[in-house]
Design a protein around this motif. Sequence first.
Motif, PDB file in Angstrom:
ATOM      1  N   ALA A  12      -0.979  -4.614  -5.999  1.00  0.00           N
ATOM      2  CA  ALA A  12      -1.799  -5.789  -6.303  1.00  0.00           C
ATOM      3  C   ALA A  12      -2.068  -6.625  -5.052  1.00  0.00           C
ATOM      4  O   ALA A  12      -2.263  -7.830  -5.143  1.00  0.00           O
ATOM      5  CB  ALA A  12      -1.088  -6.630  -7.365  1.00  0.00           C
ATOM      6  N   ARG A  13      -2.085  -5.969  -3.910  1.00  0.00           N
ATOM      7  CA  ARG A  13      -2.115  -6.638  -2.596  1.00  0.00           C
ATOM      8  C   ARG A  13      -2.616  -5.640  -1.581  1.00  0.00           C
ATOM      9  O   ARG A  13      -2.824  -4.477  -1.900  1.00  0.00           O
ATOM     10  CB  ARG A  13      -0.686  -7.038  -2.235  1.00  0.00           C
ATOM     11  N   MET A  14      -2.762  -6.077  -0.333  1.00  0.00           N
ATOM     12  CA  MET A  14      -3.080  -5.141   0.737  1.00  0.00           C
ATOM     13  C   MET A  14      -1.806  -4.425   1.191  1.00  0.00           C
ATOM     14  O   MET A  14      -0.699  -4.871   0.910  1.00  0.00           O
ATOM     15  CB  MET A  14      -3.704  -5.881   1.918  1.00  0.00           C
ATOM     16  N   GLY A  15      -1.979  -3.332   1.904  1.00  0.00           N
ATOM     17  CA  GLY A  15      -0.824  -2.580   2.398  1.00  0.00           C
ATOM     18  C   GLY A  15      -0.380  -3.096   3.764  1.00  0.00           C
ATOM     19  O   GLY A  15      -1.127  -3.763   4.470  1.00  0.00           O
ATOM     20  N   ARG A  68       1.058  -7.660   8.068  1.00  0.00           N
ATOM     21  CA  ARG A  68      -0.141  -7.864   7.237  1.00  0.00           C
ATOM     22  C   ARG A  68      -0.616  -9.312   7.342  1.00  0.00           C
ATOM     23  O   ARG A  68      -1.805  -9.579   7.537  1.00  0.00           O
ATOM     24  CB  ARG A  68       0.219  -7.516   5.783  1.00  0.00           C
ATOM     25  N   GLU A  69       0.326 -10.248   7.256  1.00  0.00           N
ATOM     26  CA  GLU A  69      -0.050 -11.658   7.281  1.00  0.00           C
ATOM     27  C   GLU A  69      -0.529 -12.074   8.680  1.00  0.00           C
ATOM     28  O   GLU A  69      -1.429 -12.901   8.803  1.00  0.00           O
ATOM     29  CB  GLU A  69       1.120 -12.516   6.815  1.00  0.00           C
ATOM     30  N   HIS A  70       0.055 -11.493   9.732  1.00  0.00           N
ATOM     31  CA  HIS A  70      -0.448 -11.795  11.077  1.00  0.00           C
ATOM     32  C   HIS A  70      -1.881 -11.281  11.216  1.00  0.00           C
ATOM     33  O   HIS A  70      -2.744 -11.949  11.784  1.00  0.00           O
ATOM     34  CB  HIS A  70       0.464 -11.200  12.155  1.00  0.00           C
ATOM     35  N   ALA A  85      -0.401   3.613  10.946  1.00  0.00           N
ATOM     36  CA  ALA A  85      -1.549   3.865  10.075  1.00  0.00           C
ATOM     37  C   ALA A  85      -2.778   4.200  10.912  1.00  0.00           C
ATOM     38  O   ALA A  85      -2.855   3.851  12.093  1.00  0.00           O
ATOM     39  CB  ALA A  85      -1.825   2.661   9.186  1.00  0.00           C
ATOM     40  N   VAL A  86      -3.706   4.882  10.239  1.00  0.00           N
ATOM     41  CA  VAL A  86      -4.950   5.311  10.864  1.00  0.00           C
ATOM     42  C   VAL A  86      -6.099   5.019   9.905  1.00  0.00           C
ATOM     43  O   VAL A  86      -5.977   5.202   8.695  1.00  0.00           O
ATOM     44  CB  VAL A  86      -4.893   6.841  11.150  1.00  0.00           C
ATOM     45  N   THR A 130      -3.147  -2.918   6.550  1.00  0.00           N
ATOM     46  CA  THR A 130      -3.991  -4.078   6.875  1.00  0.00           C
ATOM     47  C   THR A 130      -4.242  -4.177   8.382  1.00  0.00           C
ATOM     48  O   THR A 130      -5.316  -4.611   8.807  1.00  0.00           O
ATOM     49  CB  THR A 130      -3.300  -5.373   6.390  1.00  0.00           C
ATOM     50  N   GLU A 131      -3.266  -3.740   9.159  1.00  0.00           N
ATOM     51  CA  GLU A 131      -3.371  -3.837  10.612  1.00  0.00           C
ATOM     52  C   GLU A 131      -4.393  -2.857  11.188  1.00  0.00           C
ATOM     53  O   GLU A 131      -4.729  -2.950  12.369  1.00  0.00           O
ATOM     54  CB  GLU A 131      -1.989  -3.631  11.274  1.00  0.00           C
ATOM     55  N   VAL A 132      -4.872  -1.891  10.377  1.00  0.00           N
ATOM     56  CA  VAL A 132      -6.001  -1.060  10.827  1.00  0.00           C
ATOM     57  C   VAL A 132      -7.268  -1.337  10.022  1.00  0.00           C
ATOM     58  O   VAL A 132      -8.375  -1.077  10.494  1.00  0.00           O
ATOM     59  CB  VAL A 132      -5.688   0.464  10.795  1.00  0.00           C
ATOM     60  N   VAL A 133      -7.117  -1.853   8.816  1.00  0.00           N
ATOM     61  CA  VAL A 133      -8.292  -2.131   7.965  1.00  0.00           C
ATOM     62  C   VAL A 133      -9.044  -3.359   8.498  1.00  0.00           C
ATOM     63  O   VAL A 133     -10.267  -3.309   8.708  1.00  0.00           O
ATOM     64  CB  VAL A 133      -7.867  -2.344   6.493  1.00  0.00           C
TER      65      VAL A 133
END
Length: 422
Positions: A291-294, A11-13, A235-236, A298-301
């Motif tokens: 309370a955060r991104m998943g 997510r952070e990358h 994820a998709v 995040t790697e697909v959003v």
Amino acid sequence: MNVLILGSGGREHAFAWKIAQSNLLSKLYIAPGNAGTGLVGTNLDVPATNFEGIKKLVLQHQINLVVVGPEDPLVKGIHDFFRNDEELKSIPVIGPDQKGAQLEGSKEFAKEFMVKYRIPTAAYGSFTLETYGKACAFLDKMKSPYVLKADGLAAGKGVLIIHNISEAKEALKTMLEGQFGSASTKVVIEEFLSGIEVSFFVLTDGENYVLLPEAKDYKRIGANDTGLNTGGMGAVSPVPFATNEFTQKVVQRIIGPTIHGLKAEGIHYQGFIFFGLIKVGNEPFVIEYNARMGDPETEVVLPRIESDFLELLAAVPEKKLSEVPFSITNKAATTVMMVSGGYPGDYQKGKVITGFESVTDSLVFHAGTSVNNNQIVTNGGRVLAVTSLAGTKEDALQCSYKNAAKLSFDQSYYRPDIGFDL
Ligand code: AMP
Ligand code: GLY
């Protein structure tokens, strides 16, 4: 603008990769980061929960904006720490304060909130060891399977779904007696909802919000959703069954009332909200808030967001989110997570990873890596998220799998069937 991202996963990358593309950026730092974030910014070796250590970094590197990746620092109050510190109080933190983070940090808080603001969710009761008798009576009135949830953070392991009533009562007792430490001194018992899961995400400034692309993740380690739960194996996005009509229901019944409820509670929420939903028939229900991104969502959003992401984040403290242009691509994004053999149980670290140079048409987000003797090595259970963007999810998946096959480390594993159910 100098930006500091807190966290060390895929997510952070993905955050770092996206923020690095902004014209508004001067310098990008990540604490503690991983080998991948080190390719787009500067890693600083301080854990995200060491608030005094983070303070030093922020002052030393003249940070103008802090973006918090994981839940731990949020639930421990990093936002409040900044607001209450003379030297830090003018520096915005993207991520809610401790009260807002209770949406994730306490299942009981989240359930009470949803009931109060009439947000659709499973029926529930909340119990402690003192009320164990009442909890058993509550279970007797419910139908199998029984859903038991530790109230507090339990690293994704605090939810048990049990079919047999006496086993459920036993498991409940074990939880209340401290199976998950203080996280399970209170347990929420929920009605079981049957349907298909999907996650929605917003970024909010407390007044306005931006609806980010939705995603579906794959939590089980094995093909066909079998085996142990993990942090997420792929994820998709977009999710075909999240039609316009369904999304409208989510916005009207869930997202709108949540933003309203937070304001009504006097919670000044500035950050991401992750709505873990289940579609029962055609109706959305909330399974959980984060309370955060998943991660790996995040790697697909983020790859589907066309606009300047840093411009969006920078508008949050000013409550000017509604003034920032925002667009997303219709293309499909997929990610396949490569993990260490043995994960989510015991696994080894320090395996050399090869093949990065042969990946040309996917993004490789590092989830658990570090640098050792100038080589990139594994440093976690989840290691690499291979993300692709294409006209269709089938093409994107084919590309992610083609490139995952080019990357290698001893005992690597990935699920062969991401997207199988869509
Ligand atoms: P949570 O940590 O609350 O997201 O729960 C973990 C997983 O347990 C979810 O992703 C669902 O697959 C499942 N789950 C949680 N609550 C329910 C429920 N009320 N009914 C059915 N499945 C659930
Ligand atoms: N992938 C699920 C989560 O981030 O909680």
